[in-house]
Design an enzyme around this catalytic site. Sequence first.
Site, short mmCIF file in Angstrom:
data_model
loop_
_atom_site.label_atom_id
_atom_site.label_comp_id
_atom_site.label_asym_id
_atom_site.label_seq_id
_atom_site.Cartn_x
_atom_site.Cartn_y
_atom_site.Cartn_z
N ILE A 156 83.13 -37.67 32.39
CA ILE A 156 82.33 -36.48 32.72
C ILE A 156 82.22 -35.57 31.50
O ILE A 156 81.14 -35.07 31.17
CB ILE A 156 82.94 -35.73 33.93
CG1 ILE A 156 82.91 -36.62 35.17
CG2 ILE A 156 82.20 -34.42 34.17
CD1 ILE A 156 83.69 -36.09 36.36
N SER A 233 87.30 -30.27 38.36
CA SER A 233 88.15 -31.47 38.20
C SER A 233 89.09 -31.62 39.40
O SER A 233 88.72 -32.25 40.39
CB SER A 233 88.92 -31.42 36.88
OG SER A 233 89.80 -30.32 36.83
N GLU A 263 92.61 -27.56 49.82
CA GLU A 263 91.26 -27.80 50.36
C GLU A 263 91.38 -28.29 51.79
O GLU A 263 92.27 -29.08 52.09
CB GLU A 263 90.53 -28.85 49.51
CG GLU A 263 90.26 -28.35 48.09
CD GLU A 263 89.52 -29.38 47.21
OE1 GLU A 263 89.08 -30.41 47.75
OE2 GLU A 263 89.40 -29.12 46.01
N HIS A 286 83.81 -28.73 46.85
CA HIS A 286 84.16 -30.05 46.28
C HIS A 286 83.01 -31.06 46.46
O HIS A 286 83.17 -32.10 47.09
CB HIS A 286 85.45 -30.59 46.90
CG HIS A 286 86.10 -31.64 46.03
ND1 HIS A 286 87.44 -31.85 46.00
CD2 HIS A 286 85.56 -32.53 45.15
CE1 HIS A 286 87.73 -32.82 45.14
NE2 HIS A 286 86.60 -33.24 44.61
#
Length: 399
Positions: A156, A233, A263, A286
């Site tokens: 990425i 990330s 999360e 996310h």
Amino acid sequence: MLNQHKKKILLLNKISSVAANILRNKGYDVEEINQLTHDELKEKIKDINVIGIRSKTSLTKDILENGKNLIAIGHFCIGTDQTDLDCANRLGIPVFNSPFENTRSVAELVIGYMIMLSRKVGDKNNEMHNGIWNKTSKNCYELREKTLGIVGYGSIGTQLSQLASNMGMNVIFYDIIPKLRYNNSKRMESFNKLLKKSDFVTFHVPLTNYTKNMINKDNIMMMKKGSYLINASRGKVIDIEVVSKALKDGHLAGAAFDVYPEEPKKNTNSYINCLQNCPNTVLTPHMGGSTEEAQIGIGTDVANKIINYIECGTSLGSVNFPEIDLPVSGRTRFINIHKNEPGSLQLINDILKDINISNQVLSTQKEIGVTIVELDSNMDKELLGKIQSLDCSISTRIL
Ligand code: NAI
């Protein structure tokens, strides 16, 4: 011992229909189910040859050990921590994933974040939704000639580096491994130097003992006053309490986050974290890698890896299994997975002593060895049975 019967494939968690189509076109019996409970899956897996999952399903030791006919696992996503990889290795079951297919999606989102942050869209969007028309150019900037600091110059990071360079940004990066520089990007010899020089700092590292809380109370003030922070990330890479304070103090001019230390496991209307309502802060759930293109790419990539393994024994790209490949010649071919012990291959080849072996490859990893063998003549079931009956054999399959 498994041979060429119609393979039963179970796809869970709404995997892209592209995958099911590719697998059905190969003649496999594909069943798609959204979600199974742990106990339902433990029962269901007994009959399955290949299972495909995404992040919502865990393949624990007890489930895997029930998969007596299981030959391969597809993770139709990036991560592989949902499966007990060591157990799958011991049982001789390769796990395939798709590490690159959503790389572009994340890189593009970060470009979008940078534009939104530098034009204060984090605030302006909120104001407009509340009926406030507040046009100003104060503290709104172009990206051109600003310095982007990329932490983690992997898939990425490098993709983002090229996009940002093409937009006229100066790119600097920090990685623990020496990396090829793209465009005019510059490697920083220390993380602190990157923090001090960057207008935007963006994280693209895995979560490890070394990357946990990489931004913390001791180093956040090293970032330039008025700079921006981005994390797409892993949530625990950044201490968000520290960031929240730096945003409210005005040290940071904005932040964009896609990942968080905690999360929710499923969609909810009551998610709370300390970045909410901070100045010029863009928050997303996310979804950096979640695009239609990425899902199609992942579906295609993993389905093809599974087909190659079923039909040719090729395990390239597996994350827990010896990587092995033997060009297909059209001869009789079989794959044997055995315990990684001295003499295992000798025992197999002794059984084949009266047949000419035209090609053979061996690869080992952790507790298992894998050999693909091609023979000049047909092999009868008796010989195959003898190989399978060896104490060292885990599974044997004609390809
Ligand atoms: P990658 O493995 O290709 O690159 C990671 C880079 O980080 C490597 O070059 C590695 O050497 C470097 N690195 C590791 N430890 C470091 C350290 N202490 N300091 C500096 N560099 C370090 O991974 P990729 O595919 O680029 O993914 C990066 C991150 O993005 C991962 O955490 C991944 O889980 C996450 N991700 C998030 C998505 C989302 O939806 N937000 C989607 C896809 C990936």
